[in-house]
Design a protein around this motif. Structure first.
Motif, mmCIF file in Angstrom:
data_model
loop_
_atom_site.group_PDB
_atom_site.id
_atom_site.type_symbol
_atom_site.label_atom_id
_atom_site.label_comp_id
_atom_site.label_asym_id
_atom_site.label_seq_id
_atom_site.Cartn_x
_atom_site.Cartn_y
_atom_site.Cartn_z
ATOM 1 N N LEU A 174 2.501 -8.186 2.843
ATOM 2 C CA LEU A 174 1.152 -8.015 3.380
ATOM 3 C C LEU A 174 0.125 -8.452 2.349
ATOM 4 O O LEU A 174 0.153 -8.011 1.196
ATOM 5 C CB LEU A 174 0.910 -6.548 3.753
ATOM 6 C CG LEU A 174 -0.496 -6.211 4.272
ATOM 7 C CD1 LEU A 174 -0.771 -6.917 5.605
ATOM 8 C CD2 LEU A 174 -0.654 -4.689 4.426
ATOM 9 N N ASN A 175 -0.796 -9.330 2.757
ATOM 10 C CA ASN A 175 -1.867 -9.794 1.881
ATOM 11 C C ASN A 175 -3.216 -9.620 2.550
ATOM 12 O O ASN A 175 -3.312 -9.556 3.784
ATOM 13 C CB ASN A 175 -1.659 -11.267 1.515
ATOM 14 C CG ASN A 175 -0.694 -11.449 0.369
ATOM 15 O OD1 ASN A 175 -1.093 -11.509 -0.788
ATOM 16 N ND2 ASN A 175 0.596 -11.520 0.688
ATOM 17 N N THR A 176 -4.253 -9.569 1.737
ATOM 18 C CA THR A 176 -5.606 -9.429 2.277
ATOM 19 C C THR A 176 -6.117 -10.771 2.777
ATOM 20 O O THR A 176 -5.588 -11.831 2.426
ATOM 21 C CB THR A 176 -6.563 -8.907 1.196
ATOM 22 O OG1 THR A 176 -6.628 -9.860 0.130
ATOM 23 C CG2 THR A 176 -6.093 -7.562 0.647
ATOM 24 N N LYS A 205 -0.503 1.366 -0.452
ATOM 25 C CA LYS A 205 0.035 0.558 -1.536
ATOM 26 C C LYS A 205 0.851 -0.579 -0.925
ATOM 27 O O LYS A 205 2.067 -0.495 -0.810
ATOM 28 C CB LYS A 205 0.893 1.408 -2.467
ATOM 29 C CG LYS A 205 1.295 0.673 -3.741
ATOM 30 C CD LYS A 205 2.080 1.593 -4.663
ATOM 31 C CE LYS A 205 2.465 0.867 -5.941
ATOM 32 N NZ LYS A 205 3.264 1.746 -6.853
ATOM 33 N N PRO A 206 0.173 -1.659 -0.512
ATOM 34 C CA PRO A 206 0.873 -2.720 0.214
ATOM 35 C C PRO A 206 1.846 -3.485 -0.680
ATOM 36 O O PRO A 206 1.615 -3.673 -1.870
ATOM 37 C CB PRO A 206 -0.273 -3.634 0.667
ATOM 38 C CG PRO A 206 -1.353 -3.399 -0.327
ATOM 39 C CD PRO A 206 -1.252 -1.957 -0.713
ATOM 40 N N ASN A 207 2.942 -3.909 -0.067
ATOM 41 C CA ASN A 207 3.877 -4.811 -0.722
ATOM 42 C C ASN A 207 3.344 -6.228 -0.511
ATOM 43 O O ASN A 207 3.378 -6.758 0.608
ATOM 44 C CB ASN A 207 5.266 -4.657 -0.107
ATOM 45 C CG ASN A 207 6.268 -5.663 -0.679
ATOM 46 O OD1 ASN A 207 5.951 -6.405 -1.605
ATOM 47 N ND2 ASN A 207 7.463 -5.689 -0.115
ATOM 48 N N ASN A 220 -8.867 -5.266 1.884
ATOM 49 C CA ASN A 220 -8.811 -4.177 0.907
ATOM 50 C C ASN A 220 -9.698 -4.564 -0.269
ATOM 51 O O ASN A 220 -9.284 -5.289 -1.169
ATOM 52 C CB ASN A 220 -7.370 -3.935 0.454
ATOM 53 C CG ASN A 220 -7.222 -2.699 -0.403
ATOM 54 O OD1 ASN A 220 -8.103 -2.365 -1.197
ATOM 55 N ND2 ASN A 220 -6.096 -2.015 -0.257
ATOM 56 N N LEU A 240 -1.239 -6.426 9.739
ATOM 57 C CA LEU A 240 -0.714 -5.115 9.353
ATOM 58 C C LEU A 240 0.267 -4.625 10.420
ATOM 59 O O LEU A 240 -0.080 -4.519 11.596
ATOM 60 C CB LEU A 240 -1.866 -4.117 9.199
ATOM 61 C CG LEU A 240 -1.559 -2.766 8.562
ATOM 62 C CD1 LEU A 240 -1.102 -2.941 7.125
ATOM 63 C CD2 LEU A 240 -2.785 -1.862 8.612
ATOM 64 N N ASP A 283 4.354 -1.903 7.013
ATOM 65 C CA ASP A 283 3.490 -2.047 5.849
ATOM 66 C C ASP A 283 2.842 -0.725 5.477
ATOM 67 O O ASP A 283 2.389 0.035 6.337
ATOM 68 C CB ASP A 283 2.397 -3.088 6.116
ATOM 69 C CG ASP A 283 2.976 -4.453 6.397
ATOM 70 O OD1 ASP A 283 3.889 -4.863 5.657
ATOM 71 O OD2 ASP A 283 2.527 -5.094 7.367
ATOM 72 N N ASN A 284 2.770 -0.473 4.196
ATOM 73 C CA ASN A 284 2.118 0.722 3.666
ATOM 74 C C ASN A 284 0.681 0.363 3.329
ATOM 75 O O ASN A 284 0.419 -0.394 2.400
ATOM 76 C CB ASN A 284 2.861 1.222 2.421
ATOM 77 C CG ASN A 284 2.280 2.526 1.903
ATOM 78 O OD1 ASN A 284 1.175 2.920 2.260
ATOM 79 N ND2 ASN A 284 3.046 3.190 1.064
ATOM 80 N N ASN A 285 -0.264 0.891 4.060
ATOM 81 C CA ASN A 285 -1.663 0.539 3.889
ATOM 82 C C ASN A 285 -2.220 0.990 2.540
ATOM 83 O O ASN A 285 -3.126 0.394 1.996
ATOM 84 C CB ASN A 285 -2.493 1.136 5.022
ATOM 85 C CG ASN A 285 -3.887 0.517 5.093
ATOM 86 O OD1 ASN A 285 -4.131 -0.522 4.516
ATOM 87 N ND2 ASN A 285 -4.787 1.184 5.788
ATOM 88 N N TYR A 331 -5.888 -7.588 7.669
ATOM 89 C CA TYR A 331 -5.954 -6.604 6.585
ATOM 90 C C TYR A 331 -6.984 -7.002 5.525
ATOM 91 O O TYR A 331 -6.993 -8.122 5.027
ATOM 92 C CB TYR A 331 -4.570 -6.478 5.937
ATOM 93 C CG TYR A 331 -4.495 -5.481 4.816
ATOM 94 C CD1 TYR A 331 -4.741 -4.131 5.029
ATOM 95 C CD2 TYR A 331 -4.158 -5.887 3.529
ATOM 96 C CE1 TYR A 331 -4.663 -3.210 3.999
ATOM 97 C CE2 TYR A 331 -4.071 -4.986 2.484
ATOM 98 C CZ TYR A 331 -4.323 -3.640 2.738
ATOM 99 O OH TYR A 331 -4.244 -2.740 1.706
#
Length: 573
Positions: free
Chosen positions: A301-303, A295-297, A259, A287, A291-293, A257
């Motif tokens: 989920l981290n970049t 507005k990720p939690n 962003n 991802l 996971d909500n792409n 992921y």
């Protein structure tokens, strides 16, 4: 629009800001060193503290001062930013300095002077409260200045500007040079004024200088490049760990992921490129359907950039640890090297002799000379062989410092043998307070070698922390630099305690005797430190060999979404 704003913000800064920033650092060091070098004398002669109580007071103050940079760095990186943290911390420090100066000037804030042979009256609870409050304010202020001012100064120099590329690494040399010069003034001029003129003036000079520097620092505000704080870096690191743990059973994948919008505020200098090390942390960037792409939690989920921030900090750990033993060796100058000097002939003329504590001047002078030589001569010569604008990498610079520090303690052992042989030849082994007819200048090589080692290793260590730390955590990285110094001093205390305990013999013999250094084996202690430093050098070389530099994917000005952005290793300061 956001890119243009960031670009405009980058136009600020530059060399024009350096006088304002250096002024703050000069006066902070004048205050810290000017106070600490002679503070034991102030507490015992002016406040009439017992020696052990005075020593413990300063030890507690030093320990607190070593921890507060972590608090200052957290506030700077998370909420206030470097400028406001430095400003607020300087004001807190100023209040502490004013309070301490007033205690030296106003008779009601200290006990009456001793008359003749009468028992001295100790400071009252209220007078001690004024002292403790001033020391606490000093520790808090120092904690905000130390980790931020060096990083704030480096932030003023734009590494993406070809005209400023070499200025950033040169900045670290001159920052340390300026710091050393202010320390030299403190241990000579200020200490002399405190001892021979008066404590009011001796403490008042750095207090006034600090006030002027705060005004100058604030006046420079329109010129500074101020990078906004990006939220708690510790929270981001913990989020990556939690997310990776929660997805520990998910198979690895190459599709991770990213962003750019989410990472914009923490990657002004470029996104961190994915590395293949510590792949278990990559799971935090996988991802899944949960996971909500949009507005990720971030606890799930981290970049990739945030994952690489954590990897960078972990990779720095072994190099950070390697610097501790150098400080352990360096700290002996204020203890056993000082005791050596006290037993030796310190006369320059028949009527004047060098104070034992002033021998540290040789360390500072050598550090200043080496730093200037390194920046003006060494870099230009090394550049011809390495092709690097900065001469050699900071890892090579640190390695040279380790070698010189190892040599310093090795030499110190042989000089101690020569000192004891002189004592034995003149029948002075049993007299701890006798002056041995051997010049104190025999100690200059070990003091000077420590200064040379500091010019290589400590500045290289500082460069390493600034360059390899994620850009949003640079104040925290500088706090780690000061923390390594603190731990090095604690390790020295532990090492001395253990050696004293385990080398004691049934007949009272000891490597490090409590009273008569002539009857000890100080040379063995120096050689033990030499052996530990040699082992540490091997450890460091292995760490440096396998160290992976922080790779930065530089933003392409033409197309911010392009995946073909320039990739560079962050090694050129």
């Amino acid at each position: 629009m956001e890119k243009n704003d960031n670009y405009a913000r980058r136009k600020k800064g530059g060399l024009i800001t350096m006088p304002f920033i250096f002024a703050n650092e000069i006066t902070e060091k004048l205050a810290v060193v000017g106070f600490n070098t002679n503070m034991i004398s102030y507490l015992t002669t002016q406040l009439h503290m017992p020696l052990t109580k005075a020593a413990n007071t300063l030890t507690n103050f030093g320990g607190t001062s070593s921890l507060t940079p972590l608090l200052g760095a957290f506030i700077s990186d998370s909420y206030a930013g470097k400028f406001w943290t430095i400003t607020a911390a300087s004001m807190i420090y100023q209040i502490g300095m004013i309070t301490l100066t007033l205690s030296a000037v106003l008779p009601q804030l200290r006990p009456p002077p001793c008359k003749g042979e009468e028992v001295c009256e100790e400071a009252s609870a209220g007078q001690l409260a004024v002292l403790y409050i001033s020391l606490l304010l000093g520790a808090l202020g120092s904690g905000g200045i130390r980790p931020c001012v060096v990083a704030f100064g480096a932030d003023q120099l734009d590494k993406s500007d070809p005209k400023q590329t070499t200025k950033t690494w040169s900045y670290f040399n001159w920052y340390y040079f300026v710091m050393g010069a202010s320390m030299l003034v403190a241990v000579t001029v200020l200490v002399y004024i405190q001892d021979n003129v008066g404590w009011g003036l001796g403490l008042g000079i750095p207090t006034i200088a600090m006030f002027i520097s705060i005004i100058a620092f604030i006046v420079g505000y329109p010129l500074y490049q101020n990078l906004d704080p990006c939220g708690s870096p510790f929270t981001r690191l913990i989020q990556v760990i939690v997310a990776a743990f929660r997805k520990r059973n998910i198979p690895h994948t190459d599709f991770l992921y990213r962003n750019d919008e989410l990472d914009a505020s923490i990657s002004l200098g470029g996104r961190l490129h994915h590395t293949e090390h510590m792949k278990f942390l990559d799971k935090a960037a996988i991802l899944t359907e949960e996971d909500n792409n949009k507005k990720p939690n971030l606890w799930r989920l981290n970049t990739v950039h945030r994952v690489e921030e954590l990897k960078s900090i972990i990779r720095m750990g072994p190099i950070w640890a390697s610097g501790i033993l150098l400080i352990t060796a360096y700290s002996q100058q204020g203890t056993f090297s000082l005791q050596q000097a006290k037993t030796m002939d310190r006369h320059l003329t028949k009527s004047f002799q060098i104070p034992a504590g002033s021998m540290s001047v040789f360390t500072i002078l050598t550090m200043l000379t080496t730093t200037a030589f390194y920046d003006r001569v060494f870099i230009r010569i090394a550049r011809r062989f390495t092709g690097l604008d900065r001469g050699i990498s900071f890892l090579h610079r640190m390695g040279i410092g380790f070698v010189i520090s190892t040599l310093a303690t090795l030499v110190a052992g042989f000089i101690e043998m020569k000192r004891k042989n002189a004592a034995k030849a003149h029948g002075l082994m049993e007299y701890s307070s006798a002056t041995i007819p051997i010049s104190v200048f025999w100690l200059v090589p070990q003091y000077s070698l420590h200064g040379m080692a500091e010019a290589f290793m400590s500045i290289g260590h500082m460069e390493f922390f600034y360059d390899q730390a994620p850009e949003s955590m640079r104040s925290t990285a500088m706090a780690l630099f000061w923390t390594s110094i603190s731990i090095g001093n604690y390790v020295s205390t532990l090492l001395v305690t253990l050696v004293h305990k385990f080398t004691s013999g049934p007949n009272g013999s000891n490597w490090l005797p409590d009273k008569n250094i002539n009857k000890g084996k100080l040379e063995y202690f120096y050689w033990l430190i030499t052996l530990l430093q040699f082992i540490n050098l091997i450890y460091y070389l292995l760490c440096a060999k396998f160290y992976t530099y922080k790779p930065v994917q530089v933003h392409d000005k033409g197309d911010s979404s392009s995946e073909e952005n320039q990739l560079e290793l962050s090694t050129a300061i």
